[in-house]
Design a protein around this motif. Structure first.
Motif, PDB file in Angstrom:
ATOM      1  N   THR A  36      -0.505   0.539   1.868  1.00 18.53           N
ATOM      2  CA  THR A  36       0.110  -0.437   2.771  1.00 18.53           C
ATOM      3  C   THR A  36      -0.924  -1.432   3.305  1.00 18.53           C
ATOM      4  N   LEU A  37      -2.122  -0.962   3.578  1.00 25.66           N
ATOM      5  CA  LEU A  37      -3.169  -1.840   4.124  1.00 25.66           C
ATOM      6  C   LEU A  37      -4.025  -2.513   3.048  1.00 25.66           C
ATOM      7  N   ALA A  38      -3.653  -2.349   1.801  1.00 25.57           N
ATOM      8  CA  ALA A  38      -4.470  -2.857   0.691  1.00 25.57           C
ATOM      9  C   ALA A  38      -4.696  -4.362   0.745  1.00 25.57           C
ATOM     10  N   TRP A  39      -3.702  -5.104   1.171  1.00 22.83           N
ATOM     11  CA  TRP A  39      -3.845  -6.559   1.185  1.00 22.83           C
ATOM     12  C   TRP A  39      -4.895  -7.014   2.188  1.00 22.83           C
ATOM     13  N   PHE A  40      -5.111  -6.230   3.213  1.00 22.96           N
ATOM     14  CA  PHE A  40      -6.098  -6.623   4.221  1.00 22.96           C
ATOM     15  C   PHE A  40      -7.514  -6.280   3.790  1.00 22.96           C
ATOM     16  N   SER A  41      -7.646  -5.514   2.698  1.00 26.16           N
ATOM     17  CA  SER A  41      -8.966  -5.172   2.168  1.00 26.16           C
ATOM     18  C   SER A  41      -9.198  -5.833   0.816  1.00 26.16           C
ATOM     19  N   LEU A  42      -8.370  -6.811   0.467  1.00 20.32           N
ATOM     20  CA  LEU A  42      -8.431  -7.511  -0.814  1.00 20.32           C
ATOM     21  C   LEU A  42      -8.254  -6.551  -1.996  1.00 20.32           C
ATOM     22  N   GLY A  43      -7.460  -5.517  -1.789  1.00 20.12           N
ATOM     23  CA  GLY A  43      -7.114  -4.587  -2.853  1.00 20.12           C
ATOM     24  C   GLY A  43      -8.021  -3.379  -2.993  1.00 20.12           C
TER      25      GLY A  43
END
Length: 117
Positions: A28-35
């Motif tokens: 879920t938080l992947a987009w905030f870590s650039l994948g």
């Protein structure tokens, strides 16, 4: 009448549930870590799925793995839109992000209710 052999079933511990919640959180938080979080979660999904016997857990691992690969495929297929103009590429990526977020939340809620996806 065939009797059930309960030794075939693996008892799930709270730690197993916590790992699944962690994996859904990372996806879920992947987009905030650039994948980066998604790649870490994907590796853990493959590792955990290979040892999993519970069909509900297997379905959720498969669901997260499919979500990752479909998202990556959509991002690659839509990347030429960035060459046309920034706006179409941005809109396409936002739609993919919303779809990814929907899949993560939907799966997480179903797992929380101990239902297959």
């Amino acid at each position: 009448m065939r009797q059930t052999n309960f030794s075939e079933f693996e008892i799930k511990t709270p730690q197993d549930r916590n790992v699944m919640h962690l994996l859904y959180g990372l996806h879920t938080l992947a987009w905030f870590s650039l994948g980066v979080f998604a790649v870490i979660a994907l590796i853990l999904n493959y590792i955990r799925r290979s040892d999993e016997l519970d069909p509900v857990y297997v379905s959720h691992h498969d669901y997260m793995i499919r979500t990752f690969w479909w998202t990556l495929a959509w991002l690659v297929l839509l990347s030429p839109l960035w060459l046309l103009l920034v706006l179409p590429g941005y809109i396409a990526y936002v739609i993919v992000w919303l779809w990814y977020l929907y899949r993560c939340i939907r799966g997480w809620l179903r797992f929380n209710s101990y239902q297959s996806v």
